[in-house]
Design an enzyme around this catalytic site. Structure first.
Site, mmCIF file in Angstrom:
data_model
loop_
_atom_site.group_PDB
_atom_site.id
_atom_site.type_symbol
_atom_site.label_atom_id
_atom_site.label_comp_id
_atom_site.label_asym_id
_atom_site.label_seq_id
_atom_site.Cartn_x
_atom_site.Cartn_y
_atom_site.Cartn_z
ATOM 1 C CE1 TYR A 257 -8.392 5.423 -7.715
ATOM 2 C CE2 TYR A 257 -6.887 6.978 -8.359
ATOM 3 C CZ TYR A 257 -7.946 6.301 -8.121
ATOM 4 O OH TYR A 257 -9.121 7.012 -8.949
ATOM 5 C CB ILE B 148 4.776 -5.928 10.509
ATOM 6 C CG1 ILE B 148 6.068 -5.820 10.359
ATOM 7 C CG2 ILE B 148 3.950 -4.601 10.886
ATOM 8 C CD1 ILE B 148 6.320 -4.933 9.308
ATOM 9 C CB THR C 248 -2.223 0.153 7.325
ATOM 10 O OG1 THR C 248 -1.499 -0.156 5.899
ATOM 11 C CG2 THR C 248 -3.895 0.380 6.847
ATOM 12 C CE1 TYR D 287 1.412 -4.707 4.470
ATOM 13 C CE2 TYR D 287 1.165 -2.280 4.859
ATOM 14 C CZ TYR D 287 0.708 -3.504 4.925
ATOM 15 O OH TYR D 287 -0.365 -3.570 5.659
ATOM 16 N NE ARG E 155 -5.489 -2.156 5.347
ATOM 17 C CZ ARG E 155 -6.422 -1.736 5.832
ATOM 18 N NH1 ARG E 155 -6.974 -0.563 5.384
ATOM 19 N NH2 ARG E 155 -6.833 -2.009 7.088
#
Length: 294
Positions: A110, A206, A47, A136, A141
């Protein structure tokens, strides 16, 4: 206890741009700076690397450049996620082909699959490519949250090796550690809460902040991994304002501003990300001063 496959701080690398193109020279400099700073691995085209606005050719080129520059000195976990399973498989296959050590595969965004859909997505990747995969989970998001129950099922598959958890839910980490087994790699994806995540049994992070402060972040995670909690708390206090400042505007624009201020790359981002606000710039500079970076 076995040593985790991946541990410590692994920067979620920015992708520098200049005049609308990927600035490969700046990217190489950033990678070299990270390795010199003592980070434990590298994560390109996540990202923070603006993968959503990279073309497929650019995505592949950045992964290849990262692997080539790292040259085996630290592991490379290549971003390879998509909300289309076939596309994710293609990206994971490319990561393996060019020599990445693992792939970071975000939950499909989405289209919001069910838990069974999530299991089937990762199972298909597991069966298609022989490469370690870090799952992940970033529901803020993607609008989908992969449950610990689903992760426990996936942990039984040979190529599903761990998680990047950006939920900030620390209790989840303890339950997950018990449910997924001692070989399960647990990496935070949330810099501010990573200290607590490590105390709950996590193996590292991360990190966005490591882009700006690799040495400080490496020292913090070395202390946490060694159980030197006083040293880790000192590092947390030094970095906490920077952790927050780098998200005072749409990421990664504050991080790119900080790197530009240090003379490491241009602050250019790709639309719809724009340069960060004056208020965000002031907060980033203040946080960098607090951390002793300027």
């Amino acid at each position: 206890m076995t040593e985790p496959l991946f541990r410590g701080v692994l920067p979620a690398l920015v992708t520098p741009f200049r005049d609308g193109e990927v600035d490969e020279d700046a990217f190489v400099r950033l990678v070299e700076r990270q390795i010199a700073g003592g980070v434990h691995g590298l994560v390109p085209v996540g990202t923070t690397g603006e993968t959503a606005t990279l073309s497929h050719d650019e995505h592949r080129a950045v992964v290849e450049l990262c692997v080539k520059t790292a040259a085996g000195r630290v592991p490379v976990i290549a971003g390879a996620g998509s909300n289309a399973t076939d596309e994710a498989i293609e990206l994971v296959r490319h990561a393996k082909t060019v020599g990445a050590d693992a792939a970071l595969v975000v939950t499909p965004y989405y289209n919001r699959p069910s838990q069974e859909g999530l299991y089937a997505h990762y199972r298909a990747i597991n069966d298609a490519v022989q490469l370690p995969v870090i799952i992940y989970n970033v529901p803020g998001r993607t609008s989908v949250d992969i449950s610990n129950d689903t992760l426990a099922r996936l942990a039984k598959l040979p190529n599903m090796v761990g998680v990047k958890d950006a939920t900030g839910d620390l209790a989840r980490a303890s339950f997950q550690r018990l449910m997924c087994g001692e070989d399960w790699v647990m990496l935070s994806g949330d810099d501010p809460s990573a200290l607590g995540y490590m105390a709950h049994g996590g193996h590292g992070c991360i990190s966005v902040t490591a882009n700006v402060a690799p040495e400080l972040c490496a020292a913090f995670y070395n202390d946490a991994l060694a159980g030197q909690w006083q040293g880790a708390l000192y590092g947390q206090d030094r970095l906490i304002r920077l952790h927050r400042a780098l998200f005072t505007d749409a990421s990664p624009s504050p991080t790119k501003f900080a790197l530009a201020h240090l003379g490491l790359c241009a602050e250019d981002a790709r639309l719809p990300i724009v340069a960060c606000s004056e208020a965000a710039r002031a907060e980033v500079l203040a946080a960098m001063r607090d951390a002793g970076l300027i």
